[in-house]
Scaffold this motif. Sequence first.
Motif: not given
Length: 107
Positions: A4, A21, A24, A27-28, A100
């Motif tokens: 980030y 994006r 991310t 990963r979530y 995001i």
Amino acid sequence: MLSYEDYQRFPYCNQCISSFRNQTFFRYQKHAIAICWVIFALVIGGFYFIMGRLPNFAGIMFQKHNLMEPLIPLMSTLILCLVVFCLGRVYAIFLAKKYINQNLSYH
């Protein structure tokens, strides 16, 4: 993978931002699956520890079927597993989209 801080320091093209994006978001999702496994194990383990058996709330659906009676605790456990995982995944999707859209906007 971009951190980030890298994203904040340097201007990246929309393709790089799109890749970040997606990473991310996934990963979530991976974290949500791990958390759901822990929650599921705690709920089933706690129920088994307190009650001394697996849950059998699916017995209402399978009262008329004599062949399904031994499988009622397994079916109840699987239904509970599906509920925990579905709710966890939906919540992770909501959090990922919120993060995001807030921090990783396109140019």
